[in-house]
Design a protein around this motif. Structure first.
Motif, PDB file in Angstrom:
ATOM      1  N   THR A  44     -31.679  -4.538   7.089  1.00  0.00           N
ATOM      2  CA  THR A  44     -30.207  -4.759   6.896  1.00  0.00           C
ATOM      3  C   THR A  44     -30.366  -5.994   5.834  1.00  0.00           C
ATOM      4  OG1 THR A  44     -29.287  -3.563   8.359  1.00  0.00           O
ATOM      5  CG2 THR A  44     -27.784  -4.701   6.993  1.00  0.00           C
ATOM      6  N   ILE A  45     -31.004  -7.018   6.674  1.00  0.00           N
ATOM      7  CA  ILE A  45     -30.793  -8.499   5.954  1.00  0.00           C
ATOM      8  C   ILE A  45     -31.819  -8.351   4.459  1.00  0.00           C
ATOM      9  CG2 ILE A  45     -31.835 -10.603   6.100  1.00  0.00           C
ATOM     10  CD1 ILE A  45     -31.298 -10.414   8.925  1.00  0.00           C
ATOM     11  N   ALA A  46     -32.946  -7.614   4.460  1.00  0.00           N
ATOM     12  CA  ALA A  46     -33.559  -7.479   3.281  1.00  0.00           C
ATOM     13  C   ALA A  46     -32.959  -6.869   2.311  1.00  0.00           C
ATOM     14  CB  ALA A  46     -34.891  -6.714   3.421  1.00  0.00           C
ATOM     15  N   VAL A  59     -36.984  -9.152  -5.030  1.00  0.00           N
ATOM     16  CA  VAL A  59     -38.097  -8.669  -3.715  1.00  0.00           C
ATOM     17  C   VAL A  59     -38.427 -10.157  -2.992  1.00  0.00           C
ATOM     18  CG1 VAL A  59     -40.098  -7.820  -3.534  1.00  0.00           C
ATOM     19  CG2 VAL A  59     -38.688  -6.716  -5.266  1.00  0.00           C
ATOM     20  N   ALA A  60     -38.730 -11.152  -3.692  1.00  0.00           N
ATOM     21  CA  ALA A  60     -39.463 -12.195  -3.002  1.00  0.00           C
ATOM     22  C   ALA A  60     -38.300 -12.754  -2.107  1.00  0.00           C
ATOM     23  CB  ALA A  60     -40.000 -13.293  -4.138  1.00  0.00           C
ATOM     24  N   MET A  61     -37.062 -12.729  -2.568  1.00  0.00           N
ATOM     25  CA  MET A  61     -36.043 -13.345  -1.632  1.00  0.00           C
ATOM     26  C   MET A  61     -35.920 -12.264  -0.364  1.00  0.00           C
ATOM     27  SD  MET A  61     -32.617 -14.613  -3.267  1.00  0.00           S
ATOM     28  CE  MET A  61     -31.422 -14.700  -2.122  1.00  0.00           C
ATOM     29  N   ALA A  62     -35.962 -11.139  -0.697  1.00  0.00           N
ATOM     30  CA  ALA A  62     -35.778 -10.150   0.481  1.00  0.00           C
ATOM     31  C   ALA A  62     -36.855 -10.166   1.352  1.00  0.00           C
ATOM     32  CB  ALA A  62     -35.828  -8.615  -0.079  1.00  0.00           C
ATOM     33  N   ALA A  63     -38.052 -10.375   0.842  1.00  0.00           N
ATOM     34  CA  ALA A  63     -39.252 -10.410   1.645  1.00  0.00           C
ATOM     35  C   ALA A  63     -39.268 -11.943   2.568  1.00  0.00           C
ATOM     36  CB  ALA A  63     -40.693 -10.520   0.918  1.00  0.00           C
ATOM     37  N   GLY A  64     -38.872 -12.629   1.936  1.00  0.00           N
ATOM     38  CA  GLY A  64     -38.940 -14.121   2.403  1.00  0.00           C
ATOM     39  C   GLY A  64     -37.879 -14.059   3.641  1.00  0.00           C
ATOM     40  N   GLY A  65     -36.892 -13.257   3.439  1.00  0.00           N
ATOM     41  CA  GLY A  65     -35.725 -13.267   4.365  1.00  0.00           C
ATOM     42  C   GLY A  65     -36.049 -12.512   5.574  1.00  0.00           C
ATOM     43  N   ALA A  66     -36.598 -11.436   5.473  1.00  0.00           N
ATOM     44  CA  ALA A  66     -37.415 -10.378   6.403  1.00  0.00           C
ATOM     45  C   ALA A  66     -38.270 -11.127   7.279  1.00  0.00           C
ATOM     46  CB  ALA A  66     -37.721  -9.150   5.839  1.00  0.00           C
ATOM     47  N   VAL A  67     -39.227 -11.925   6.701  1.00  0.00           N
ATOM     48  CA  VAL A  67     -40.264 -12.379   7.427  1.00  0.00           C
ATOM     49  C   VAL A  67     -39.603 -13.556   8.205  1.00  0.00           C
ATOM     50  CG1 VAL A  67     -42.525 -13.836   7.133  1.00  0.00           C
ATOM     51  CG2 VAL A  67     -42.270 -11.867   5.744  1.00  0.00           C
ATOM     52  N   LEU A  68     -39.097 -14.382   7.558  1.00  0.00           N
ATOM     53  CA  LEU A  68     -38.102 -15.480   8.436  1.00  0.00           C
ATOM     54  C   LEU A  68     -37.611 -15.108   9.564  1.00  0.00           C
ATOM     55  CD1 LEU A  68     -38.103 -18.606   7.987  1.00  0.00           C
ATOM     56  CD2 LEU A  68     -35.765 -18.200   6.933  1.00  0.00           C
ATOM     57  N   PHE A  69     -36.637 -14.132   9.196  1.00  0.00           N
ATOM     58  CA  PHE A  69     -35.939 -13.485  10.333  1.00  0.00           C
ATOM     59  C   PHE A  69     -36.757 -12.959  11.548  1.00  0.00           C
ATOM     60  CE2 PHE A  69     -33.573  -9.777  12.481  1.00  0.00           C
ATOM     61  CZ  PHE A  69     -32.417 -10.396  12.673  1.00  0.00           C
ATOM     62  N   GLY A  70     -37.865 -12.121  10.890  1.00  0.00           N
ATOM     63  CA  GLY A  70     -38.701 -11.662  12.160  1.00  0.00           C
ATOM     64  C   GLY A  70     -39.440 -12.959  13.167  1.00  0.00           C
ATOM     65  N   ILE A  71     -39.764 -13.884  12.339  1.00  0.00           N
ATOM     66  CA  ILE A  71     -40.500 -14.920  12.861  1.00  0.00           C
ATOM     67  C   ILE A  71     -39.583 -15.692  13.995  1.00  0.00           C
ATOM     68  CG2 ILE A  71     -41.867 -17.110  12.760  1.00  0.00           C
ATOM     69  CD1 ILE A  71     -43.030 -15.692  10.164  1.00  0.00           C
ATOM     70  N   LEU A  72     -38.529 -16.090  13.315  1.00  0.00           N
ATOM     71  CA  LEU A  72     -37.519 -16.665  14.076  1.00  0.00           C
ATOM     72  C   LEU A  72     -37.187 -16.148  15.510  1.00  0.00           C
ATOM     73  CD1 LEU A  72     -34.961 -18.292  11.509  1.00  0.00           C
ATOM     74  CD2 LEU A  72     -36.677 -19.421  12.671  1.00  0.00           C
ATOM     75  N   LEU A  73     -36.803 -14.707  15.103  1.00  0.00           N
ATOM     76  CA  LEU A  73     -36.475 -14.019  16.335  1.00  0.00           C
ATOM     77  C   LEU A  73     -37.879 -14.194  17.349  1.00  0.00           C
ATOM     78  CD1 LEU A  73     -34.823 -10.638  15.596  1.00  0.00           C
ATOM     79  CD2 LEU A  73     -33.884 -12.872  16.618  1.00  0.00           C
ATOM     80  N   ALA A 106     -36.076  -1.138   2.250  1.00  0.00           N
ATOM     81  CA  ALA A 106     -34.664  -1.509   2.320  1.00  0.00           C
ATOM     82  C   ALA A 106     -33.981  -1.465   0.647  1.00  0.00           C
ATOM     83  CB  ALA A 106     -34.736  -3.036   2.674  1.00  0.00           C
ATOM     84  N   ILE A 107     -35.388  -2.037  -0.228  1.00  0.00           N
ATOM     85  CA  ILE A 107     -34.937  -2.086  -1.665  1.00  0.00           C
ATOM     86  C   ILE A 107     -34.615  -0.775  -2.401  1.00  0.00           C
ATOM     87  CG2 ILE A 107     -35.830  -2.485  -3.951  1.00  0.00           C
ATOM     88  CD1 ILE A 107     -37.509  -5.093  -2.497  1.00  0.00           C
ATOM     89  N   PHE A 108     -35.568   0.245  -1.599  1.00  0.00           N
ATOM     90  CA  PHE A 108     -35.307   1.472  -2.274  1.00  0.00           C
ATOM     91  C   PHE A 108     -33.898   2.142  -1.829  1.00  0.00           C
ATOM     92  CE2 PHE A 108     -40.156   1.694  -2.891  1.00  0.00           C
ATOM     93  CZ  PHE A 108     -40.111   1.656  -4.131  1.00  0.00           C
ATOM     94  N   THR A 109     -33.577   1.985  -0.626  1.00  0.00           N
ATOM     95  CA  THR A 109     -32.327   2.306  -0.049  1.00  0.00           C
ATOM     96  C   THR A 109     -31.097   1.742  -0.917  1.00  0.00           C
ATOM     97  OG1 THR A 109     -33.288   2.461   2.112  1.00  0.00           O
ATOM     98  CG2 THR A 109     -30.942   2.520   2.048  1.00  0.00           C
ATOM     99  N   SER A 137     -42.160  -6.910   9.681  1.00  0.00           N
ATOM    100  CA  SER A 137     -41.043  -7.431   8.801  1.00  0.00           C
ATOM    101  C   SER A 137     -41.176  -7.183   7.514  1.00  0.00           C
ATOM    102  CB  SER A 137     -40.427  -8.675   9.138  1.00  0.00           C
ATOM    103  OG  SER A 137     -40.237  -8.874  10.522  1.00  0.00           O
ATOM    104  N   VAL A 138     -42.390  -7.516   6.966  1.00  0.00           N
ATOM    105  CA  VAL A 138     -42.447  -7.371   5.294  1.00  0.00           C
ATOM    106  C   VAL A 138     -42.440  -5.727   4.975  1.00  0.00           C
ATOM    107  CG1 VAL A 138     -44.881  -7.469   4.918  1.00  0.00           C
ATOM    108  CG2 VAL A 138     -43.258  -8.774   3.517  1.00  0.00           C
ATOM    109  N   LEU A 139     -42.925  -5.102   6.111  1.00  0.00           N
ATOM    110  CA  LEU A 139     -43.022  -3.601   5.682  1.00  0.00           C
ATOM    111  C   LEU A 139     -41.710  -2.879   5.354  1.00  0.00           C
ATOM    112  CD1 LEU A 139     -46.030  -2.172   7.994  1.00  0.00           C
ATOM    113  CD2 LEU A 139     -45.899  -2.374   5.389  1.00  0.00           C
ATOM    114  N   VAL A 140     -40.600  -3.496   6.151  1.00  0.00           N
ATOM    115  CA  VAL A 140     -39.291  -2.877   5.856  1.00  0.00           C
ATOM    116  C   VAL A 140     -38.823  -3.219   4.277  1.00  0.00           C
ATOM    117  CG1 VAL A 140     -38.675  -2.920   8.236  1.00  0.00           C
ATOM    118  CG2 VAL A 140     -37.811  -4.822   6.562  1.00  0.00           C
ATOM    119  N   VAL A 141     -39.319  -4.145   3.806  1.00  0.00           N
ATOM    120  CA  VAL A 141     -38.859  -4.678   2.324  1.00  0.00           C
ATOM    121  C   VAL A 141     -38.615  -3.503   1.368  1.00  0.00           C
ATOM    122  CG1 VAL A 141     -38.911  -6.306   0.469  1.00  0.00           C
ATOM    123  CG2 VAL A 141     -39.253  -7.073   2.996  1.00  0.00           C
TER     124      VAL A 141
END
Lengths: 375, 290, 294
Positions: free
Chosen positions: B43-45, B64-78, B205-208, B198-202
Motif C-alpha cells: 500500500t505504501i509503495a 518508481v524510485a520514491m515507491a521503492a525507497g519508501g518500501a525498502v525503508l518501511f521494511g528495514i525500519l520494521l 504496487a505500481i501496476f495496481t 519489500s522492493v519486490l512489491v514495488v
C-alpha cells in the motif's frame, strides 16, 4: 480536503457540547458514515441537514434551537445500531436521520421498538419502504429510479439489451428485481447479471464477461469508491457501451472521473432554478456557502430536517410533546409539505414520491436529459 | 475468445500476486518472520507512486524510485525497530504475527487519513486496452507486468545464487547457527531479506495503482493471497510462491468463465485449506515443521 | 444515560465471552485461531433462525446453536490436529474467508449481506426479555457460567493435559496423552460456548448480518485476548472491556475531528498490539509466573 470539512466539523463539535447546556433546545439525531470508505457521503449529507437546521433556527420555527447530533455508522449496520442506541437511549431524540440501505434496515427494529422516527434520505433499496410505521423515506426508492432508467434506455436511445453489474446486497438485489420487471414490458431484455462482493476491487474479468455478452448498455449498481473502480476498469478493458446507474453516481468524485464521462444516471428531479421560495432560499444559501449547485442528497437531508421542523412546530402550537409517536400522528394528519423541490405528500408507507430525471455525467454538475413525472 | 481473454487477465493479476508472494516468501523463508505487514508495504509503495506522479508531477522513473525507497525503508525500519526487539526476548511465531497485523492496521488508517479514503488511480494511457485480435483486448500494462515480473525473478535468482549476500541469505534460511559460526551477522542478513522482499512489491504496487486503482485497504487482499501462495507453493520456496501466486491469479480469473466473482476468493481459500490439510509442504516445499 | 451504560455492558459481556472462549484455545491449548468469528456467526444465525421459525425460547434456540457450532468446529479441529504455527493460522484464515462467502451467499439462512431483521426478543420459560435490564442479567449470568466452566476445566487433569500439549506436543505424547481427543474436545467446547455469545448477540441486536462475522471480528477478539493477556482468566475480560470502551470514549473527545474518529480508533488499537508485543507480550494481565505464559 481537510480544510474544506472544517466548518462542518466545528459546527458538529459545538453542537455536541451545547446539547447538554440548554434544556430548551430540540435535538434530533443522525446516523451517517463519518469515517471509513463512505465518509465522503457523510459530508454531503451533513451539509444538507446543517443548512436546514440553520434555516429553521433563523426563522425561529421552534421554541428552542434545533440541533443535529451526529453519530458515525461507517455505513456498517453494526456500528449503525450502536450509534442508534446511543441516540435513542442517551440523547433520547425523537427523530433520527439515517443513510444507506443496510444501516437503515438495521436500525429500523430499534426505531420501531423505541417509537423513534427514522428518516432515510440516502439509501434507495426498495425494501426500505417496508420497515414499519416509524421508518420514513424522503427519497424516491430505486424502483422509481430503475423504471425511469429502463424507459430512457429503451424508448429514447433504443438500447434494449442491458447487462447488470450489482453488489449482492439488498439494494443490488432490489435493482436486479426492478430491471427484470421493467425492461421486458418495454421490449428490452436483461442479458446478464453479474453479482460482486462489496469489497471486490478487480473487475477486468467481469469486463471480459460483459464484453462477451455484448449488451447495448451496462447498468452499474454499486456505491462509493467501488463504482469508480468498476467504471474505470470497464472502460480500460474495452467496454465502450453506454453505462447507466442510479443516484449513487451523483458522488462528486465520480462526476470528476474522466472515464465516467458520458455515463447516464438517475436522480430525483429538483428544479434548482425554481422560484418556489423554499427551493430558492435553499439553493441560494447553499451556493453562497459552497460555491456550487447542491445535489439531490443535500436537498433530501435538508428536506428530512425540514419535515421535522414543520411537524414539531405544529405540535408545539397544539401544546403537544415532540415525541416520535406524536410526530408520526402529525405526519399522517398533514396533507402536503412545502419542501425543496415543491409541495409533496407522503404515501401511506411513509415514502415520498418525486419525479425522476435522467442525467449525463459531463465532468461538471451533470446534464439533465429527461424528466419523468412520478407514477 | 472469452476464455483466452480471461487467461490473459489472469496472467496480469497472477504476475502481481507472484511478485508480492515471492517477497513475502523470501522474508519468511530466510528470517522466519511472519511478515503480515507485507501488504502494508504494498500500500505504501502504491500511494507513494501515486503521490509522486499526481501531486508532485514527477517523472515516472522518480515515482518508481520514491515507491521503492519508501518500501525498502518501511521494511528495514520494521525489521529493526519492531521485529528485532520482539525476537530478542521471546519471538514466538504468534507474537510476531500480532505485532505485524497491528502495524498493518495502523498503516491502512494513516494512509486513509493522509491521502483520503476514496478511490484513486494513476491516470496513464498504458492501462487502456487495445483490440489485439477481434474481441481480444489487451492493455500494454499486461505485457509490461509480465515482462517486469520475469526480469525481477531472474534478478532475484541471480542474486541468491551468485552473490555472497544471496548465498548467505539462503544459508540463513537453512541454519541460523551455521551462519553465525561463519562470522556473518544474522541481523544484517535479515535487513537484506527485508530490503529485497519489500522492493519486490514495488512493481506489483505500481501496476495496481495504474490498472485497478487504489484505496487504503488495497494491501489487505494482496497480503491474504501472498500468504495463501506462500503456503500452497511451499514455505521457503520463492519459486513455489511465485508459481502459486500466478496460479491463483489465473484461477481467480478463469473461474469467472463459469461462476460469479463472489466465489473467486472462497475458491482460493478452499484450495489453501485443503492444501494445508492434505499437503502442508506445498508444491516445492520441504516437509512442514512439526 | 443508564440505558447507554447498560448497552455497553451487554456488548462488553458478549465480547468477553468471545475473548474468554478464544483464550481457552489460544492460551491453554496453543491453537491460534483466526476463525473465531465463524462460530460466533453460526451461533447468531442459528439462534435467529430458530427464534423466527420455531420458538424464541432461550433453552431451545441456544442449545441448537451450540450443537451446530460444535459440529462445524470439527472443520477447525482437523487442521489443528495436523499442523501447527503459521500453517494453522493460515488454515483458520482460509476457513474464515470461506465462511464469509457462505454467510453472504446462503440467503435462505443468513439473509445474505442484507442480513436478518426483526429477530424477536428472547424468552425464558415464556417470559420475554424486552427490558435492557433483564437482558443484562441474562448476559452476565452466561458470562459467569462460561468463565466458571473454563476455570474449572483448566484446573482439572484435562486442563493440565492441554497445557502440556501446548508446551511440547512430543513430550505430551510420550507421557501417554491422547492428543487427538484432547485437542478436538477443546476446539469443540470453545466453539460451542462461542455460539452462546452469538445467540445472545442476535437476540440483543435484533438484527445480524455478515459484517459482524468477518475477519475483522476475529482479529478484534484476538486483539482482546492478546492485549488483555493470554492464559489468564481476567486478561481477556479486561481486553474486551478496553476495546469496547475505546470507540465510545473517543466520541466524547470533541476536539478530535469527527470524520477521523474511526481511523484514530483503529490506529490506537493497532499501535496497542504492536507496543504490547514489543514491551509486554504477555498482555496487560500477565500470568503470575513467566513459565506459564511462554
Amino acid at each position: 480536503m481537510i480544510r474544506k470539512r472544517l466548518p462542518a466539523l466545528t459546527l458538529a463539535a459545538t453542537l455536541f457540547s451545547s446539547s447538554v447546556a440548554l434544556a430548551d433546545d430540540v435535538s434530533i439525531g443522525a446516523v451517517f458514515p463519518l469515517s471509513g470508505p463512505n465518509a465522503s457521503y457523510g459530508d454531503v449529507f451533513m451539509s444538507g441537514a446543517n443548512l436546514a437546521a440553520k434555516h429553521a433556527n433563523e426563522d425561529h420555527m421552534l421554541s428552542g434551537d434545533l440541533n443535529v447530533l451526529y453519530e458515525d455508522s461507517q455505513a456498517l449496520p453494526q456500528h449503525g445500531v450502536i450509534a442508534m442506541n446511543k441516540l435513542v437511549n442517551v440523547e433520547e431524540v425523537p427523530y433520527v436521520l439515517s443513510a444507506f440501505t443496510g444501516v437503515s434496515k438495521a436500525i429500523s427494529t430499534l426505531a420501531q421498538r423505541s417509537e423513534t422516527v427514522a428518516v432515510n434520505g440516502g439509501g434507495v433499496g426498495p425494501d426500505l419502504a417496508a420497515l414499519g410505521e416509524y421508518f420514513w423515506n424522503v427519497i424516491p426508492l430505486a424502483n422509481n429510479e430503475v423504471g425511469a432508467a429502463s424507459k430512457y434506455l429503451v424508448e429514447e436511445l433504443g438500447l434494449k439489451r442491458v447487462t447488470l453489474i450489482y453488489v449482492d446486497d439488498p439494494l443490488g438485489a432490489g435493482i436486479l428485481n426492478e430491471l427484470e420487471k421493467t425492461l421486458e414490458p418495454l421490449g428490452g431484455e436483461l442479458v446478464e447479471a453479474h453479482s460482486i462482493t462489496p469489497s471486490a476491487q478487480q473487475f477486468s474479468g467481469v469486463a471480459a464477461r460483459v464484453r462477451s455478452s455484448n449488451p447495448d448498455a451496462v447498468y452499474i449498481a454499486s456505491y462509493g469508491a467501488q463504482q469508480l473502480q468498476i467504471v474505470k476498469q470497464l472502460r480500460d478493458n474495452g467496454v465502450d457501451q453506454q453505462i447507466i446507474s442510479y443516484s449513487a453516481f451523483s458522488l462528486p468524485s465520480l462526476q470528476a472521473l474522466p472515464e465516467a464521462k458520458g455515463a447516464l444516471y438517475t436522480t430525483q428531479s429538483i428544479d434548482w432554478d425554481s422560484t418556489d421560495p423554499v427551493t430558492k432560499r435553499f439553493v441560494d444559501d447553499y451556493r453562497a456557502a459552497n460555491g456550487k449547485t447542491p445535489t439531490s442528497y443535500v436537498a433530501n437531508y435538508y428536506n428530512a430536517v425540514r419535515v421535522f421542523a414543520l411537524l414539531a412546530k405544529e405540535l408545539e402550537a397544539q401544546g403537544k410533546d415532540v415525541t416520535g409517536e406524536n410526530l408520526l400522528a402529525q405526519r399522517k394528519a398533514t396533507d402536503k409539505f412545502e419542501l425543496v423541490g415543491g409541495s409533496v405528500s407522503f404515501q401511506d408507507n411513509g415514502t415520498l414520491l418525486a419525479p425522476i430525471q435522467v442525467l449525463e455525467v459531463t465532468g461538471g454538475a451533470g446534464e439533465i436529459k429527461k424528466v419523468y413525472a412520478e407514477d | 475468445m472469452l476464455l483466452l481473454q480471461l487467461i490473459l487477465n489472469g496472467l496480469q493479476v497472477g504476475a502481481i500476486y507472484a511478485l508480492t508472494a515471492a517477497g513475502f516468501s523470501l522474508i519468511f523463508g530466510s528470517t522466519k518472520i511472519f511478515h503480515f505487514a507485507h501488504g502494508a508495504t504494498f500500500t505504501i509503495a502504491a500511494y507513494l507512486f501515486h503521490y509522486a506522479l499526481t501531486n508532485l508531477g514527477l517523472h515516472w522513473t522518480l515515482g518508481v524510485a520514491m515507491a521503492a525507497g519508501g518500501a525498502v525503508l518501511f521494511g528495514i525500519l520494521l525489521d529493526r525497530f519492531m521485529y528485532a526487539p520482539i525476537q530478542r526476548h521471546e519471538g514466538s511465531f504468534f507474537t510476531v504475527f500480532v505485532a505485524s497485523f497491528g502495524i498493518g492496521i495502523v498503516v491502512e488508517n494513516v494512509i486513509g487519513m493522509v491521502f483520503g479514503r476514496s478511490f484513486i488511480s494513476v491516470s496513464t494511457s498504458l492501462s487502456r486496452s487495445v483490440e489485439l485480435l477481434p474481441d481480444l483486448y489487451v492493455s500494454p500494462l499486461v505485457g509490461l507486468a509480465v515482462l517486469t515480473s520475469l526480469v525481477c525473478f531472474v534478478a532475484v535468482h541471480m542474486f541468491l545464487m551468485h552473490t555472497h549476500a544471496g548465498m548467505a541469505l539462503r544459508a540463513l534460511s537453512e541454519n541460523t547457527e551455521l551462519v553465525k559460526t561463519f562470522g556473518l551477522s544474522p541481523r544484517r542478513l535479515s535487513a537484506y531479506a527485508f530490503a529485497l522482499g519489500s522492493v519486490l512489491v514495488v512493481p506489483a504496487a505500481i501496476f495496481t495503482a495504474s490498472s485497478s486503482g487504489l484505496n487504503p485497504a488495497v494491501g489487505h487482499h494482496v497480503m491474504l493471497i501472498s500468504l495463501a501462495a506462500t503456503i500452497v507453493g511451499g514455505i521457503g520456496s520463492i519459486r513455489g510462491a511465485a508459481f502459486a501466486g500466478l496460479l491463483i491469479g489465473m484461477v481467480e480469473n478463469v473461474a469467472l468463465w463459469q461462476v460469479g466473482t463472489q466465489w473467486s476468493e472462497a475458491l482460493t481459500f478452499a484450495v489453501l485449506f485443503f492444501f494445508i490439510i492434505f499437503r502442508p509442504s506445498g508444491f516445492f516445499g520441504r516437509a512442514a515443521v512439526s | 444515560m443508564t440505558a447507554y451504560i447498560l448497552n455497553l455492558v451487554v456488548l462488553i459481556s458478549i465480547y468477553a465471552i468471545l475473548s474468554t472462549t478464544l483464550n481457552f484455545i489460544i492460551g491453554y491449548a496453543g491453537i491460534f485461531s483466526l476463525a473465531h468469528a465463524v462460530f460466533f456467526g453460526i451461533g447468531a444465525y442459528t439462534s435467529a433462525f430458530v427464534a423466527m421459525n420455531l420458538t424464541p425460547s432461550f433453552f431451545v434456540a441456544i442449545p441448537i446453536a451450540m450443537v451446530l457450532a460444535a459440529l462445524t468446529s470439527l472443520a477447525l479441529a482437523l487442521p489443528a490436529l495436523r499442523v501447527r504455527g503459521e500453517y494453522f493460522v493460515a488454515a483458520s484464515l482460509g476457513l474464515q474467508m470461506l465462511a464469509v462467502t457462505l454467510f453472504s451467499e446462503w440467503k435462505g439462512f443468513t439473509g445474505g449481506i442484507g442480513g436478518v431483521i426483526g429477530i424477536p426478543p428472547v424468552e425464558i420459560f415464556g417470559f420475554a426479555l424486552v427490558k435492557p435490564w433483564h437482558f443484562l442479567i441474562l448476559t452476565l449470568v452466561c458470562l459467569a457460567l462460561v468463565i466458571a466452566i473454563i476455570q474449572r476445566l483448566v484446573h482439572t487433569s484435562f486442563g493440565r493435559s492441554l497445557k502440556s500439549i501446548r508446551d511440547s506436543e512430543s513430550a505430551a505424547l510420550a507421557a501417554g496423552k491422547n492428543i487427538t481427543v484432547i485437542k478436538t474436545l477443546s476446539v469443540v467446547l470453545s466453539s460451542s460456548l462461542t455460539a452462546l455469545a452469538g445467540g445472545l448477540y442476535a437476540f440483543y441486536m435484533a438484527f445480524i448480518n455478515v459484517e459482524s462475522f468477518m475477519l475483522a471480528t476475529s482479529v478484534l477478539v484476538m486483539a482482546m485476548v492478546i492485549i488483555g493477556g493470554t492464559g489468564t482468566i481476567l486478561g481477556p475480560i479486561v481486553g474486551a472491556a478496553l476495546l469496547m470502551l475505546l470507540p465510545g470514549a473517543l466520541s466524547y473527545l470533541s476536539f478530535l475531528p469527527q470524520t477521523e474518529i474511526g481511523s484514530i480508533q483503529q490506529i490506537i488499537y493497532g499501535s496497542a498490539m504492536v507496543l504490547l508485543m514489543i514491551y509486554r507480550p504477555g498482555g496487560i494481565v500477565s500470568p503470575k509466573t513467566r513459565g506459564e505464559a511462554a
